[in-house]
Enzyme design. Structure first.
Site, PDB file in Angstrom:
ATOM      1  N   LYS A 173       0.857  -1.191   0.000  1.00 53.16           N
ATOM      2  CA  LYS A 173       0.000   0.000   0.000  1.00 53.16           C
ATOM      3  C   LYS A 173       0.890   1.237   0.000  1.00 53.16           C
ATOM      4  CE  LYS A 173      -1.788   2.842   2.723  1.00 53.16           C
ATOM      5  NZ  LYS A 173      -1.851   4.051   1.837  1.00 53.16           N
ATOM      6  N   GLU A 176      -1.024   7.502  -0.606  1.00 52.47           N
ATOM      7  CA  GLU A 176      -1.993   8.008  -1.578  1.00 52.47           C
ATOM      8  C   GLU A 176      -1.560   9.349  -2.170  1.00 52.47           C
ATOM      9  OE1 GLU A 176      -3.797   8.689   2.605  1.00 52.47           O
ATOM     10  OE2 GLU A 176      -2.404   7.337   1.575  1.00 52.47           O
ATOM     11  N   SER A 226       5.040   8.012  10.693  1.00 50.12           N
ATOM     12  CA  SER A 226       5.172   8.760  11.948  1.00 50.12           C
ATOM     13  C   SER A 226       5.050   7.819  13.142  1.00 50.12           C
ATOM     14  CB  SER A 226       4.098   9.841  12.031  1.00 50.12           C
ATOM     15  OG  SER A 226       2.807   9.248  12.167  1.00 50.12           O
ATOM     16  N   CYS A 281      13.376  10.773   7.144  1.00 49.04           N
ATOM     17  CA  CYS A 281      13.439  10.306   8.522  1.00 49.04           C
ATOM     18  C   CYS A 281      14.872  10.302   9.041  1.00 49.04           C
ATOM     19  CB  CYS A 281      12.827   8.912   8.653  1.00 49.04           C
ATOM     20  SG  CYS A 281      13.747   7.635   7.779  1.00 49.04           S
TER      21      CYS A 281
END
Length: 500
Positions: A173, A176, A226, A281
């Protein structure tokens, strides 16, 4: 307008969902594509596709699985510019940075090509008279990956190549916000010879995520994002019997010792703090200067470097900018709010990026490079991950104070120390409570044959990504103890068996 599909069973399948998400070009602020946010049933269809392909794919020899990875690597390299353009269009990072992202992802594919060696078990001969013991590394089953927007190609490439090479099937996934590159990668996997259903892409949001975390057919979940979401993914997936690796947020410090080469520090910090607009990150967002002399020298150098920076769209410029836009208007506004907060809390705003406008792209999601001095540990701009082009300078009086500052922070993803002292570097690398450490290296991202992962609230789960931990995460061990006796032996054992 193009509507992005799912990729299930080796085919593009248009979602029937009535919920849509917009994909923007961050440099212009214009919507360029639309993505359907898949239903729970469509997500389950992707899982079922992976489940149906599992038995055949797990039975393919490791050598032949690695040959698919070799072909896939070649296709990634052949289409590298095309893939980098998709990243730049939807994420906003400059073209060369997008190419660098792909390079680091391709390195994990190269690592996965060695799966016949990496997946070897162990054997001990004659653990007892005529008895051998050996271990097998077998696939865990259907695996899922949930990727963030900031590395739309690299993070998925940290996940599925190792998983697939180990004999698992996969449901990915993507974010988006920038899903196109993963859909193109899925096509390249099919072209490389990967059987239909082994790799599937489902576009969606929390509805799809929750299916991946709770469906009993999914055995393992990899996540990067996150910390609050990583914590949710870990808790939910674990509660449903899955193995989970969930990488969360970061607040990465660079300790600058008095003996450090300030020119090297400044040059290193510019890329580490402002590259990809700080949406990494592993970005360095805090410089901890030991002594005012080092801090003053560094601030002066950084101001010069920032003043000469070029900020603009990642594509289409005669001279490529150093930094592009942020991913969305909402995120750009959030970063500006953090800068306002830093000012309100009393930090010294040396360079202000709040009102930056890119000429010709005034509607783009730009925030200029921002530099704070005299930041304190109780300030929000120090404590929280900003995920934007904001660098905070903290002044301390000693190495011990710097080390304590880093160790007391809730995040422990990456850190660096810049020094000419081997003793200081050795002490820091051994005592700092952080998962990835650089010595005179600004962004200490491990190579693919080592593992990537932080400490503390930067990771949830015991195993890191790629490298040896990645192989362990995507396999389960089976240990066999075997004897082939001569003739028929009728021996009844009513006590704990022991070897003799």
């Amino acid at each position: 307008m193009q509507i992005l599909s799912n990729y299930i069973g080796g085919k593009h399948i248009q979602s029937q969902s009535n919920r849509q998400g917009a994909v923007y070009n961050p440099a212009t602020g214009e919507q360029i594509k639309q993505v359907s946010l898949s239903t729970a049933a469509e997500t389950q269809a992707a899982i079922k596709s992976a489940q149906g392909a599992l038995a055949a794919w797990s039975g393919v020899t490791p050598l032949n699985r690695s040959r698919v990875m070799f072909a896939f690597k070649g296709l990634l390299e052949k289409h590298k510019d095309e893939l980098a353009q998709l990243i730049s269009e939807e994420h906003g990072k400059v073209f060369s940075d997008a190419q660098g992202e792909l390079t680091r992802g391709i390195e994990v594919v190269e690592f996965a090509c060695g799966i016949p060696h990496l997946n070897k078990g162990e054997i001990s001969m004659n653990v007892g008279r005529g008895v051998d013991s050996y271990s097998l590394m077998q696939p865990v089953g259907v695996c899922a990956g949930i990727a963030p927007f900031n590395f739309p190609a690299m993070v998925p490439l940290w996940m599925f190549p190792v998983s697939i090479a180990c004999g698992n099937t996969f449901v990915m996934k993507p974010s988006e916000k920038d899903p196109s590159v993963v859909l193109r990668i899925a096509e390249l996997l099919t072209e490389a010879g990967l059987p239909d259903g082994v790799f599937n892409v489902i576009n969606g949001d929390k509805e799809s995520v929750d299916v991946l975390l709770t469906d009993s057919a999914v055995a393992a979940v990899s996540f990067v994002g996150s910390t609050p979401i990583a914590e949710y993914v870990y808790a939910t997936g674990s509660a449903h019997g899955k193995r989970v690796q969930a990488l969360g947020g970061a607040k990465n410090h660079m300790v600058v010792m008095p003996d450090a080469d300030i020119d090297l520090v400044s040059a290193s910090l510019m890329g580490a703090a402002y590259g990809s607009a700080g949406e990494r990150c592993m970005a360095i967002s805090v410089a901890v200067c030991v002594g005012d002399e080092a801090a003053d020298a560094l601030i002066g150098k950084l101001q010069q470097e920032i003043n000469s920076m070029k900020v603009g769209p990642g594509l289409g410029e005669a001279q490529e900018p150093d930094m592009g836009p942020l991913i969305s208007r909402q995120h750009a506004d959030k970063v500006v709010d953090y800068i306002n907060c830093g000012v309100d809390e009393g930090a010294t705003l040396v360079t202000d990026g709040r009102d930056f406008k890119a000429t010709g792209n005034e509607q783009g999601y730009f925030v200029g490079p921002t530099l704070f001095d005299n930041v304190k540990a109780n300030m929000r701009i120090y404590q929280e991950e900003i995920f934007g082009p904001v660098l905070a300078v903290v002044r301390v009086n000693s190495f011990e104070e710097a080390l304590q500052l880093v160790n007391e922070h809730e995040y422990g993803n990456g850190t660096s120390i810049f020094t000419a002292s081997g003793e200081a570097a050795h002490t820091y690398t051994h005592q700092v409570q952080v998962g990835m450490v650089g010595v005179n290296v600004p962004i200490p991202v491990p190579m693919a044959f080592h593992s990537f992962g932080g400490w503390k609230r930067s990771i949830f789960g015991p195993l890191n990504m790629h490298g040896s931990d990645g192989v362990r995460f995507y396999t389960k061990m089976k240990t066999v103890t075997a004897r082939w006796p001569k003739g028929q032996q009728n021996v009844n054992h009513f006590t704990m068996p022991t070897m003799k």
